[in-house]
Design a protein around this motif. Sequence first.
Motif, PDB file in Angstrom:
ATOM      1  N   ALA A 273      -0.771   3.099 -15.806  1.00  0.00           N
ATOM      2  CA  ALA A 273       0.432   3.329 -16.604  1.00  0.00           C
ATOM      3  C   ALA A 273       1.716   3.000 -15.849  1.00  0.00           C
ATOM      4  O   ALA A 273       2.682   2.491 -16.416  1.00  0.00           O
ATOM      5  CB  ALA A 273       0.464   4.771 -17.083  1.00  0.00           C
ATOM      6  N   GLY A 274       1.738   3.331 -14.548  1.00  0.00           N
ATOM      7  CA  GLY A 274       2.944   3.106 -13.769  1.00  0.00           C
ATOM      8  C   GLY A 274       4.044   4.113 -14.047  1.00  0.00           C
ATOM      9  O   GLY A 274       5.194   3.911 -13.637  1.00  0.00           O
ATOM     10  N   MET A 275       3.722   5.197 -14.757  1.00  0.00           N
ATOM     11  CA  MET A 275       4.699   6.235 -15.083  1.00  0.00           C
ATOM     12  C   MET A 275       4.085   7.598 -14.798  1.00  0.00           C
ATOM     13  O   MET A 275       3.000   7.912 -15.294  1.00  0.00           O
ATOM     14  CB  MET A 275       5.101   6.149 -16.563  1.00  0.00           C
ATOM     15  CG  MET A 275       5.699   4.815 -16.951  1.00  0.00           C
ATOM     16  SD  MET A 275       6.088   4.747 -18.712  1.00  0.00           S
ATOM     17  CE  MET A 275       6.524   3.010 -18.882  1.00  0.00           C
ATOM     18  N   TYR A 276       4.803   8.412 -14.021  1.00  0.00           N
ATOM     19  CA  TYR A 276       4.229   9.672 -13.563  1.00  0.00           C
ATOM     20  C   TYR A 276       3.858  10.600 -14.724  1.00  0.00           C
ATOM     21  O   TYR A 276       2.855  11.309 -14.674  1.00  0.00           O
ATOM     22  CB  TYR A 276       5.205  10.374 -12.610  1.00  0.00           C
ATOM     23  CG  TYR A 276       6.352  11.071 -13.304  1.00  0.00           C
ATOM     24  CD1 TYR A 276       6.258  12.401 -13.706  1.00  0.00           C
ATOM     25  CD2 TYR A 276       7.545  10.386 -13.583  1.00  0.00           C
ATOM     26  CE1 TYR A 276       7.312  13.032 -14.359  1.00  0.00           C
ATOM     27  CE2 TYR A 276       8.576  11.003 -14.235  1.00  0.00           C
ATOM     28  CZ  TYR A 276       8.467  12.333 -14.616  1.00  0.00           C
ATOM     29  OH  TYR A 276       9.497  12.952 -15.269  1.00  0.00           O
ATOM     30  N   TRP A 277       4.653  10.574 -15.800  1.00  0.00           N
ATOM     31  CA  TRP A 277       4.424  11.519 -16.879  1.00  0.00           C
ATOM     32  C   TRP A 277       3.208  11.167 -17.742  1.00  0.00           C
ATOM     33  O   TRP A 277       2.765  11.972 -18.554  1.00  0.00           O
ATOM     34  CB  TRP A 277       5.676  11.654 -17.766  1.00  0.00           C
ATOM     35  CG  TRP A 277       6.204  10.366 -18.331  1.00  0.00           C
ATOM     36  CD1 TRP A 277       7.118   9.532 -17.764  1.00  0.00           C
ATOM     37  CD2 TRP A 277       5.856   9.767 -19.579  1.00  0.00           C
ATOM     38  NE1 TRP A 277       7.357   8.443 -18.574  1.00  0.00           N
ATOM     39  CE2 TRP A 277       6.605   8.563 -19.704  1.00  0.00           C
ATOM     40  CE3 TRP A 277       4.988  10.127 -20.625  1.00  0.00           C
ATOM     41  CZ2 TRP A 277       6.511   7.728 -20.808  1.00  0.00           C
ATOM     42  CZ3 TRP A 277       4.897   9.298 -21.726  1.00  0.00           C
ATOM     43  CH2 TRP A 277       5.650   8.114 -21.806  1.00  0.00           C
ATOM     44  N   MET A 278       2.663   9.967 -17.541  1.00  0.00           N
ATOM     45  CA  MET A 278       1.451   9.581 -18.263  1.00  0.00           C
ATOM     46  C   MET A 278       0.171   9.946 -17.501  1.00  0.00           C
ATOM     47  O   MET A 278      -0.919   9.909 -18.074  1.00  0.00           O
ATOM     48  CB  MET A 278       1.442   8.076 -18.538  1.00  0.00           C
ATOM     49  CG  MET A 278       2.324   7.639 -19.678  1.00  0.00           C
ATOM     50  SD  MET A 278       1.930   5.934 -20.155  1.00  0.00           S
ATOM     51  CE  MET A 278       2.979   5.758 -21.594  1.00  0.00           C
ATOM     52  N   VAL A 279       0.299  10.271 -16.224  1.00  0.00           N
ATOM     53  CA  VAL A 279      -0.895  10.482 -15.406  1.00  0.00           C
ATOM     54  C   VAL A 279      -1.751  11.627 -15.938  1.00  0.00           C
ATOM     55  O   VAL A 279      -2.969  11.489 -16.079  1.00  0.00           O
ATOM     56  CB  VAL A 279      -0.500  10.729 -13.936  1.00  0.00           C
ATOM     57  CG1 VAL A 279      -1.718  11.161 -13.122  1.00  0.00           C
ATOM     58  CG2 VAL A 279       0.114   9.474 -13.335  1.00  0.00           C
ATOM     59  N   GLU A 280      -1.127  12.761 -16.247  1.00  0.00           N
ATOM     60  CA  GLU A 280      -1.918  13.917 -16.685  1.00  0.00           C
ATOM     61  C   GLU A 280      -2.676  13.657 -17.991  1.00  0.00           C
ATOM     62  O   GLU A 280      -3.893  13.877 -18.040  1.00  0.00           O
ATOM     63  CB  GLU A 280      -1.036  15.160 -16.820  1.00  0.00           C
ATOM     64  CG  GLU A 280      -1.827  16.403 -17.210  1.00  0.00           C
ATOM     65  CD  GLU A 280      -0.965  17.648 -17.270  1.00  0.00           C
ATOM     66  OE1 GLU A 280      -1.455  18.674 -17.786  1.00  0.00           O
ATOM     67  OE2 GLU A 280       0.192  17.607 -16.812  1.00  0.00           O
ATOM     68  N   PRO A 281      -2.034  13.194 -19.067  1.00  0.00           N
ATOM     69  CA  PRO A 281      -2.803  12.960 -20.299  1.00  0.00           C
ATOM     70  C   PRO A 281      -3.862  11.872 -20.158  1.00  0.00           C
ATOM     71  O   PRO A 281      -4.956  11.993 -20.728  1.00  0.00           O
ATOM     72  CB  PRO A 281      -1.735  12.576 -21.335  1.00  0.00           C
ATOM     73  CG  PRO A 281      -0.549  12.168 -20.556  1.00  0.00           C
ATOM     74  CD  PRO A 281      -0.579  12.977 -19.298  1.00  0.00           C
ATOM     75  N   LEU A 282      -3.579  10.822 -19.394  1.00  0.00           N
ATOM     76  CA  LEU A 282      -4.567   9.762 -19.213  1.00  0.00           C
ATOM     77  C   LEU A 282      -5.748  10.257 -18.366  1.00  0.00           C
ATOM     78  O   LEU A 282      -6.892   9.875 -18.620  1.00  0.00           O
ATOM     79  CB  LEU A 282      -3.935   8.527 -18.589  1.00  0.00           C
ATOM     80  CG  LEU A 282      -2.945   7.756 -19.461  1.00  0.00           C
ATOM     81  CD1 LEU A 282      -2.369   6.574 -18.694  1.00  0.00           C
ATOM     82  CD2 LEU A 282      -3.610   7.273 -20.751  1.00  0.00           C
ATOM     83  N   ALA A 283      -5.464  11.089 -17.375  1.00  0.00           N
ATOM     84  CA  ALA A 283      -6.544  11.654 -16.566  1.00  0.00           C
ATOM     85  C   ALA A 283      -7.425  12.552 -17.424  1.00  0.00           C
ATOM     86  O   ALA A 283      -8.665  12.522 -17.319  1.00  0.00           O
ATOM     87  CB  ALA A 283      -5.970  12.444 -15.390  1.00  0.00           C
ATOM     88  N   MET A 284      -6.820  13.354 -18.292  1.00  0.00           N
ATOM     89  CA  MET A 284      -7.590  14.213 -19.187  1.00  0.00           C
ATOM     90  C   MET A 284      -8.445  13.380 -20.146  1.00  0.00           C
ATOM     91  O   MET A 284      -9.598  13.712 -20.430  1.00  0.00           O
ATOM     92  CB  MET A 284      -6.645  15.145 -19.956  1.00  0.00           C
ATOM     93  CG  MET A 284      -5.952  16.174 -19.062  1.00  0.00           C
ATOM     94  SD  MET A 284      -4.692  17.126 -19.945  1.00  0.00           S
ATOM     95  CE  MET A 284      -5.720  18.063 -21.079  1.00  0.00           C
ATOM     96  N   ALA A 285      -7.876  12.290 -20.635  1.00  0.00           N
ATOM     97  CA  ALA A 285      -8.611  11.408 -21.537  1.00  0.00           C
ATOM     98  C   ALA A 285      -9.807  10.785 -20.817  1.00  0.00           C
ATOM     99  O   ALA A 285     -10.891  10.653 -21.382  1.00  0.00           O
ATOM    100  CB  ALA A 285      -7.694  10.328 -22.091  1.00  0.00           C
ATOM    101  N   ALA A 286      -9.601  10.391 -19.562  1.00  0.00           N
ATOM    102  CA  ALA A 286     -10.685   9.789 -18.783  1.00  0.00           C
ATOM    103  C   ALA A 286     -11.828  10.772 -18.575  1.00  0.00           C
ATOM    104  O   ALA A 286     -13.008  10.417 -18.686  1.00  0.00           O
ATOM    105  CB  ALA A 286     -10.137   9.301 -17.430  1.00  0.00           C
ATOM    106  N   VAL A 287     -11.483  12.012 -18.271  1.00  0.00           N
ATOM    107  CA  VAL A 287     -12.514  13.048 -18.093  1.00  0.00           C
ATOM    108  C   VAL A 287     -13.265  13.264 -19.397  1.00  0.00           C
ATOM    109  O   VAL A 287     -14.501  13.371 -19.415  1.00  0.00           O
ATOM    110  CB  VAL A 287     -11.871  14.372 -17.607  1.00  0.00           C
ATOM    111  CG1 VAL A 287     -12.902  15.494 -17.640  1.00  0.00           C
ATOM    112  CG2 VAL A 287     -11.314  14.215 -16.204  1.00  0.00           C
ATOM    113  N   ALA A 288     -12.527  13.297 -20.501  1.00  0.00           N
ATOM    114  CA  ALA A 288     -13.164  13.543 -21.794  1.00  0.00           C
ATOM    115  C   ALA A 288     -14.143  12.426 -22.167  1.00  0.00           C
ATOM    116  O   ALA A 288     -15.253  12.671 -22.646  1.00  0.00           O
ATOM    117  CB  ALA A 288     -12.096  13.673 -22.882  1.00  0.00           C
ATOM    118  N   VAL A 289     -13.766  11.179 -21.930  1.00  0.00           N
ATOM    119  CA  VAL A 289     -14.616  10.060 -22.342  1.00  0.00           C
ATOM    120  C   VAL A 289     -15.771   9.845 -21.373  1.00  0.00           C
ATOM    121  O   VAL A 289     -16.820   9.316 -21.736  1.00  0.00           O
ATOM    122  CB  VAL A 289     -13.793   8.760 -22.482  1.00  0.00           C
ATOM    123  CG1 VAL A 289     -13.420   8.169 -21.139  1.00  0.00           C
ATOM    124  CG2 VAL A 289     -14.488   7.740 -23.346  1.00  0.00           C
TER     125      VAL A 289
END
Length: 289
Positions: A273-289
């Motif tokens: 993403a290159g944006m700090y505020w996207m890290v948490e939701p994208l990390a959660m999405a990765a764990v979920a999938v």
Amino acid sequence: MVVIMKREFSPEQLQAAIQAMEAGGVRVMVSKGSETTILGAEGDAGALSQEQLSQLPGVERVMRVSEPYKKANRKYHPDDSVIHIGGGVSVGGGKIAVIAGPCSVESEEQILEVARSVQRSGAAALRSYKPRTSPYAFQGKGVEGVLLLDEARKDTGLPIVSEIMAPRYCGLFEEKVDLVQIGARNMQNFDLLKEVGRLSKPVLLKRGLSNTYEEWIMSAEYIMAAGNENVILCERGVRTFETFTRNTLDLSAIPAIRRMSHLPIVVDPSHAAGMYWMVEPLAMAAVAV
């Protein structure tokens, strides 16, 4: 070609199947999973008779494998691989392991402060590296940075991850780094892959900017074919038409790779993403999938 043995087979039946395959001019890779034992043919399997092999005592079935990768193929190795990266930390096998750290090592004070913060936060390993697209941007501290990471490991006990840029650094990384990273731009640097394949340390292989799943796995195959089968794949986003984010994180890569290969896969949301505020939701999405 893969030969799948029955649940109950004798050592003599296993040896007979191996000899029959070797007589056809291939090398045989034996993979013993929790429930299945598989014999994988490495090399040109054109001379092997699928019908004759399937009639051998102890053989359940025989399958032709069309994919060009063998060692990384799920068909050859049905169980998930678990890669040990040091400090009692493992990646794969259904466990969540977080790797965190700064983009670059800037000073001893900085890396020790960040390493202690990473440790307090519960992450499994510390990472840092600094290859840049522009030759005029800060390039990091190079060898000095690796040595400072080593100091941070001594201080915290965290395994360290750093990116290797050239074969000449293999000796240093063998000695000082717990998990050797191959960056996206070096994913198809085959000379580097072969050299890293001779190391005893596990390898984190990032997906290239515009590479397919098969090309990515084939790069892992280069490392594994050279002797190092401890490879972890890393999805870090791919280049698309979208310009809002640095890259587009391809979450579909996770279930696809898990079907295609037994190698563990991790996701890098920050470089995607290159944006700090996207890290948490994208990390959660990765764990979920």
